[in-house]
Design a protein around this motif. Sequence first.
Motif, PDB file in Angstrom:
ATOM      1  N   LEU A 176       0.817  -1.217   0.000  1.00  0.00           N
ATOM      2  CA  LEU A 176       0.000   0.000   0.000  1.00  0.00           C
ATOM      3  C   LEU A 176       0.846   1.261   0.000  1.00  0.00           C
ATOM      4  CD1 LEU A 176      -2.873  -0.866   2.521  1.00  0.00           C
ATOM      5  CD2 LEU A 176      -3.058  -0.629   0.043  1.00  0.00           C
ATOM      6  N   THR A 177       2.030   1.209   0.583  1.00  0.00           N
ATOM      7  CA  THR A 177       2.840   2.413   0.756  1.00  0.00           C
ATOM      8  C   THR A 177       3.988   2.519  -0.254  1.00  0.00           C
ATOM      9  OG1 THR A 177       4.149   1.242   2.437  1.00  0.00           O
ATOM     10  CG2 THR A 177       2.271   2.559   3.202  1.00  0.00           C
ATOM     11  N   ASP A 178       4.758   1.447  -0.421  1.00  0.00           N
ATOM     12  CA  ASP A 178       5.928   1.502  -1.313  1.00  0.00           C
ATOM     13  C   ASP A 178       6.190   0.098  -1.861  1.00  0.00           C
ATOM     14  OD1 ASP A 178       8.148   2.174  -2.709  1.00  0.00           O
ATOM     15  OD2 ASP A 178       9.388   2.704  -0.972  1.00  0.00           O
ATOM     16  N   PRO A 179       5.479  -0.328  -2.899  1.00  0.00           N
ATOM     17  CA  PRO A 179       5.617  -1.709  -3.394  1.00  0.00           C
ATOM     18  C   PRO A 179       7.026  -2.048  -3.862  1.00  0.00           C
ATOM     19  CG  PRO A 179       3.654  -0.662  -4.296  1.00  0.00           C
ATOM     20  CD  PRO A 179       4.431   0.410  -3.616  1.00  0.00           C
ATOM     21  N   ALA A 180       7.801  -1.066  -4.285  1.00  0.00           N
ATOM     22  CA  ALA A 180       9.152  -1.353  -4.770  1.00  0.00           C
ATOM     23  C   ALA A 180      10.054  -1.895  -3.669  1.00  0.00           C
ATOM     24  CB  ALA A 180       9.765  -0.094  -5.375  1.00  0.00           C
ATOM     25  N   ARG A 181       9.736  -1.627  -2.417  1.00  0.00           N
ATOM     26  CA  ARG A 181      10.545  -2.099  -1.286  1.00  0.00           C
ATOM     27  C   ARG A 181       9.975  -3.358  -0.650  1.00  0.00           C
ATOM     28  NH1 ARG A 181      10.298   0.769   2.979  1.00  0.00           N
ATOM     29  NH2 ARG A 181      12.214  -0.109   3.851  1.00  0.00           N
ATOM     30  N   LEU A 182       9.263  -4.153  -1.425  1.00  0.00           N
ATOM     31  CA  LEU A 182       8.619  -5.344  -0.866  1.00  0.00           C
ATOM     32  C   LEU A 182       9.623  -6.274  -0.205  1.00  0.00           C
ATOM     33  CD1 LEU A 182       6.246  -7.324  -0.517  1.00  0.00           C
ATOM     34  CD2 LEU A 182       6.701  -8.141  -2.841  1.00  0.00           C
ATOM     35  N   TRP A 183      10.726  -6.565  -0.864  1.00  0.00           N
ATOM     36  CA  TRP A 183      11.670  -7.537  -0.351  1.00  0.00           C
ATOM     37  C   TRP A 183      12.681  -6.919   0.617  1.00  0.00           C
ATOM     38  CZ3 TRP A 183      10.094 -12.245  -1.194  1.00  0.00           C
ATOM     39  CH2 TRP A 183       9.295 -12.509  -2.302  1.00  0.00           C
ATOM     40  N   GLN A 184      12.639  -5.613   0.811  1.00  0.00           N
ATOM     41  CA  GLN A 184      13.546  -4.954   1.763  1.00  0.00           C
ATOM     42  C   GLN A 184      12.742  -4.638   3.023  1.00  0.00           C
ATOM     43  OE1 GLN A 184      16.354  -5.281   0.244  1.00  0.00           O
ATOM     44  NE2 GLN A 184      15.387  -5.544  -1.761  1.00  0.00           N
ATOM     45  N   SER A 185      12.614  -5.601   3.883  1.00  0.00           N
ATOM     46  CA  SER A 185      11.744  -5.453   5.043  1.00  0.00           C
ATOM     47  C   SER A 185      12.409  -4.589   6.104  1.00  0.00           C
ATOM     48  CB  SER A 185      11.410  -6.828   5.627  1.00  0.00           C
ATOM     49  OG  SER A 185      12.549  -7.398   6.251  1.00  0.00           O
ATOM     50  N   ASN A 186      11.626  -4.239   7.124  1.00  0.00           N
ATOM     51  CA  ASN A 186      12.162  -3.409   8.206  1.00  0.00           C
ATOM     52  C   ASN A 186      13.044  -4.210   9.159  1.00  0.00           C
ATOM     53  OD1 ASN A 186       9.743  -4.759   9.196  1.00  0.00           O
ATOM     54  ND2 ASN A 186      10.060  -3.571  11.061  1.00  0.00           N
ATOM     55  N   ALA A 187      12.969  -5.528   9.130  1.00  0.00           N
ATOM     56  CA  ALA A 187      13.809  -6.370   9.980  1.00  0.00           C
ATOM     57  C   ALA A 187      15.118  -6.682   9.268  1.00  0.00           C
ATOM     58  CB  ALA A 187      13.078  -7.656  10.334  1.00  0.00           C
ATOM     59  N   PHE A 188      16.087  -7.189  10.051  1.00  0.00           N
ATOM     60  CA  PHE A 188      17.414  -7.571   9.533  1.00  0.00           C
ATOM     61  C   PHE A 188      18.163  -6.374   8.930  1.00  0.00           C
ATOM     62  CE2 PHE A 188      14.701 -11.351   9.154  1.00  0.00           C
ATOM     63  CZ  PHE A 188      15.443 -12.290   9.854  1.00  0.00           C
ATOM     64  N   PHE A 189      17.855  -5.181   9.400  1.00  0.00           N
ATOM     65  CA  PHE A 189      18.549  -3.995   8.880  1.00  0.00           C
ATOM     66  C   PHE A 189      20.054  -4.156   9.101  1.00  0.00           C
ATOM     67  CE2 PHE A 189      20.288   0.257   9.487  1.00  0.00           C
ATOM     68  CZ  PHE A 189      19.804   0.926   8.376  1.00  0.00           C
ATOM     69  N   PRO A 190      20.909  -3.793   8.147  1.00  0.00           N
ATOM     70  CA  PRO A 190      20.649  -3.199   6.824  1.00  0.00           C
ATOM     71  C   PRO A 190      20.745  -4.219   5.680  1.00  0.00           C
ATOM     72  CG  PRO A 190      22.924  -2.830   7.414  1.00  0.00           C
ATOM     73  CD  PRO A 190      22.345  -3.697   8.493  1.00  0.00           C
ATOM     74  N   LEU A 191      20.465  -5.477   5.945  1.00  0.00           N
ATOM     75  CA  LEU A 191      20.577  -6.501   4.909  1.00  0.00           C
ATOM     76  C   LEU A 191      19.508  -6.294   3.837  1.00  0.00           C
ATOM     77  CD1 LEU A 191      21.254  -9.711   7.046  1.00  0.00           C
ATOM     78  CD2 LEU A 191      22.896  -8.143   5.992  1.00  0.00           C
ATOM     79  N   THR A 192      19.815  -6.736   2.629  1.00  0.00           N
ATOM     80  CA  THR A 192      18.868  -6.646   1.513  1.00  0.00           C
ATOM     81  C   THR A 192      18.147  -7.983   1.340  1.00  0.00           C
ATOM     82  OG1 THR A 192      20.595  -7.282  -0.059  1.00  0.00           O
ATOM     83  CG2 THR A 192      20.272  -4.921   0.343  1.00  0.00           C
ATOM     84  N   ASP A 193      17.017  -7.930   0.658  1.00  0.00           N
ATOM     85  CA  ASP A 193      16.192  -9.118   0.383  1.00  0.00           C
ATOM     86  C   ASP A 193      15.841  -9.865   1.670  1.00  0.00           C
ATOM     87  OD1 ASP A 193      16.296  -8.713  -2.418  1.00  0.00           O
ATOM     88  OD2 ASP A 193      18.268  -9.656  -2.483  1.00  0.00           O
ATOM     89  N   SER A 194      15.681  -9.121   2.750  1.00  0.00           N
ATOM     90  CA  SER A 194      15.430  -9.766   4.042  1.00  0.00           C
ATOM     91  C   SER A 194      14.043 -10.380   4.140  1.00  0.00           C
ATOM     92  CB  SER A 194      15.622  -8.744   5.166  1.00  0.00           C
ATOM     93  OG  SER A 194      14.789  -7.604   4.959  1.00  0.00           O
ATOM     94  N   PHE A 195      13.128  -9.941   3.283  1.00  0.00           N
ATOM     95  CA  PHE A 195      11.793 -10.551   3.325  1.00  0.00           C
ATOM     96  C   PHE A 195      11.819 -11.971   2.757  1.00  0.00           C
ATOM     97  CE2 PHE A 195       7.211 -10.709   1.901  1.00  0.00           C
ATOM     98  CZ  PHE A 195       6.695 -10.744   3.179  1.00  0.00           C
ATOM     99  N   ALA A 196      12.887 -12.343   2.068  1.00  0.00           N
ATOM    100  CA  ALA A 196      13.012 -13.683   1.508  1.00  0.00           C
ATOM    101  C   ALA A 196      13.664 -14.653   2.481  1.00  0.00           C
ATOM    102  CB  ALA A 196      13.816 -13.638   0.205  1.00  0.00           C
ATOM    103  N   TYR A 197      13.812 -14.265   3.766  1.00  0.00           N
ATOM    104  CA  TYR A 197      14.396 -15.161   4.759  1.00  0.00           C
ATOM    105  C   TYR A 197      13.376 -16.173   5.276  1.00  0.00           C
ATOM    106  CZ  TYR A 197      18.600 -12.304   4.969  1.00  0.00           C
ATOM    107  OH  TYR A 197      19.771 -11.637   4.658  1.00  0.00           O
TER     108      TYR A 197
END
Length: 714
Positions: free
Chosen positions: A207-228
Amino acid sequence: MAGPATPPPPSAPLKPPTPATTSKPAIPAPPAPSTPAAAHKPATPTAADRPATPAAAGKAATHTAADKPATLASAQKPAGPAARQKSATPAPAQTKADLPKADDGPLKTVKKPVEPLPSERPPGTPPDPWKAFAATSERPPGRIRRGLRRFFRSLVHEYAFVIYAGVLLAVALTWPTLRYPMYTLPQDVWDPSRQAWQVAWAGHILLTDPARLWQSNAFFPLTDSFAYGSSLLGYAPFGMIGEGPSAAILRYNVLFVLAHALLAIGGYALVRQLGAGRTGSALAAVAIAYAPWRLAQEGHLDIISAGGIPLALAMLARGHGWSLRRGLRPERRSAKWAAAGWLVAVWQVSLGFSLGGPFLIVLGLILVVLLVGVPIRRLRRPAERPVLGWRLMLTDTFGPLLLAGVSGLIAIPYFRVPDSGPAATEIAFFSPPLRSLLIGPAESRIWGAPHEVPRSSLGWPAEMGLLPGFVLYALALAGLAFSIWTLRQRLLLLLALAVTIVMTLGTNFYEGRWTYLPVFGHLPASLGLRIPGRLMLWATLLLAILAAGAVAEFVRRAEHLSEQRIPPWPGPWLRLATFVPLMLVLVEGWNATAHPVVPAQPAAMRTVSGPMLVLPTAALTDQTVMLWSTTRFQPMLNGSGGFGAARQAELRRNVETFPDATSIEYLRSLNVDRVLLLRSQSAGTPWERAGDIPVDALNIRREDLDDAVLFHLR
């Protein structure tokens, strides 16, 4: 002057002259018609030999215009003087062919056609007052009425009752999930908390920023963290409703119950489409959705959410007009059902590859069968109707392409995630032994306690208690000898069951060199395909089909037996006997799943912004922290998942001495601005006294809150 009248033949009696004839003696009277006395003459001329009489003329008038020169009106018209004079002279002899043929049947009266009454009143006349009482044609229903009728009819359809029963049964068999749906989670508070966060994050970020779907707020600053972990993207629309941990917990519990209901509905639809009756399909649905081995997976929503698999297979079979019992029927094909099946398959794969990966392989095998079998059938039976048709061919072309495209897009970030270790080693650790197929999980109320000792001998009991149910075993075994399926179909089902069990054993069958490892061993661990025991879903599905065949045959014979009764339907005891297997399967799926209370969200989690680190941090507690972050979704270093374990372990080692200069410098290198210490959670951890250490010399600032301590690093 006219000559004397010609006397009548001797055989005909003379008729006395009438007054009309005596007044004109010069004109003889016309010959009289035959009388009853003439009928008794021995040699009476036939109808073809005598001249036409008025009656015969009237009779001949019923013939066509080509057969009768004179009509009845002309035959009954009085003859004029010239006609009488002509009739007085002897008529030339007529042959039989010259005389009109007379019908020997009864005399018929010619009726003039009645002209229809006018249907419309002449112009200018007043309207007919009686028209208001005439019958009027019923007005056809409009779109709204037709739609309402169709809607209300759908409410009493067979599958409508299946949906009602599936939802009610799910609520009952997962109880007390919905008793306190905003405070408790099934099985434990760790994995369900993380998956509740996943659903909430997917809905929020789309709803807010679909381009950042796989860059979740957890596991900062790792990338693709939603795929964990399994993304559960198919549940993203539910994540768009509500915010905060309470809404996430409620959402998870509702989805948990609906996942059980959908699996039961899909199982019923599949077995019903294959050709089983209602009772057999109901048993199969319950056996698939509430098998005892699935109770150990209650904490994994991605494994519980398997309803799209049988539902998609049922829709695809319906769309292609195929049934296991009745074979291929091209006249029953429907491109709409096939398209719906491919869309459901896409949705199922979007929930995760733990179940979606094997499902893609099964769908690929189905496509191979279609590509090979359809041309062969077309060559063998060229006169029959085409098996697919152009609409279905387009559906079977674009449907798999859509499925492959969506699956590929979702899989891209999973291939970028760092691997957790050698695939063969991890698969060997999770591979169950053969005896695990007879051991129930601890969450089973029937088999949990009795199987405690054999379960303790398993390497990983949470993933190796794979009992699908002893009742299901017995019914499937009976289905091999007593079934509505043909012998060939039963042997094929048995072969498929054997292959599935071999795959489920992983490396415990010839070390998996020709079974599990060639298929799944080369895929990354992030796809969740290194736990072979989860293939037990397919073994349960095949066992349920065999069991449904046995139950359907038993019901068929019971109905045949009852046809000799009066009234001709099963008695109460016989009807009850057909439901005994269903009741036994239900009892065996009775759960003893715990429903612990989720820790309340600290007030500071609703106000502190990131990037931040929440202390204490651990592999299990970080999953609860992820759930607490669903109010603001602030970036944080915390996170838990099997695919980020190495980095998270390093993080916890480096901050174990916080607050000190080394840990602060490490956190600043990661662009962390704040550290939130939760006093209520820090007892017994390395950070139990961290809130009391002076920080003036560390160039940081400490802020005491009601339930926490906030350290500002910048």
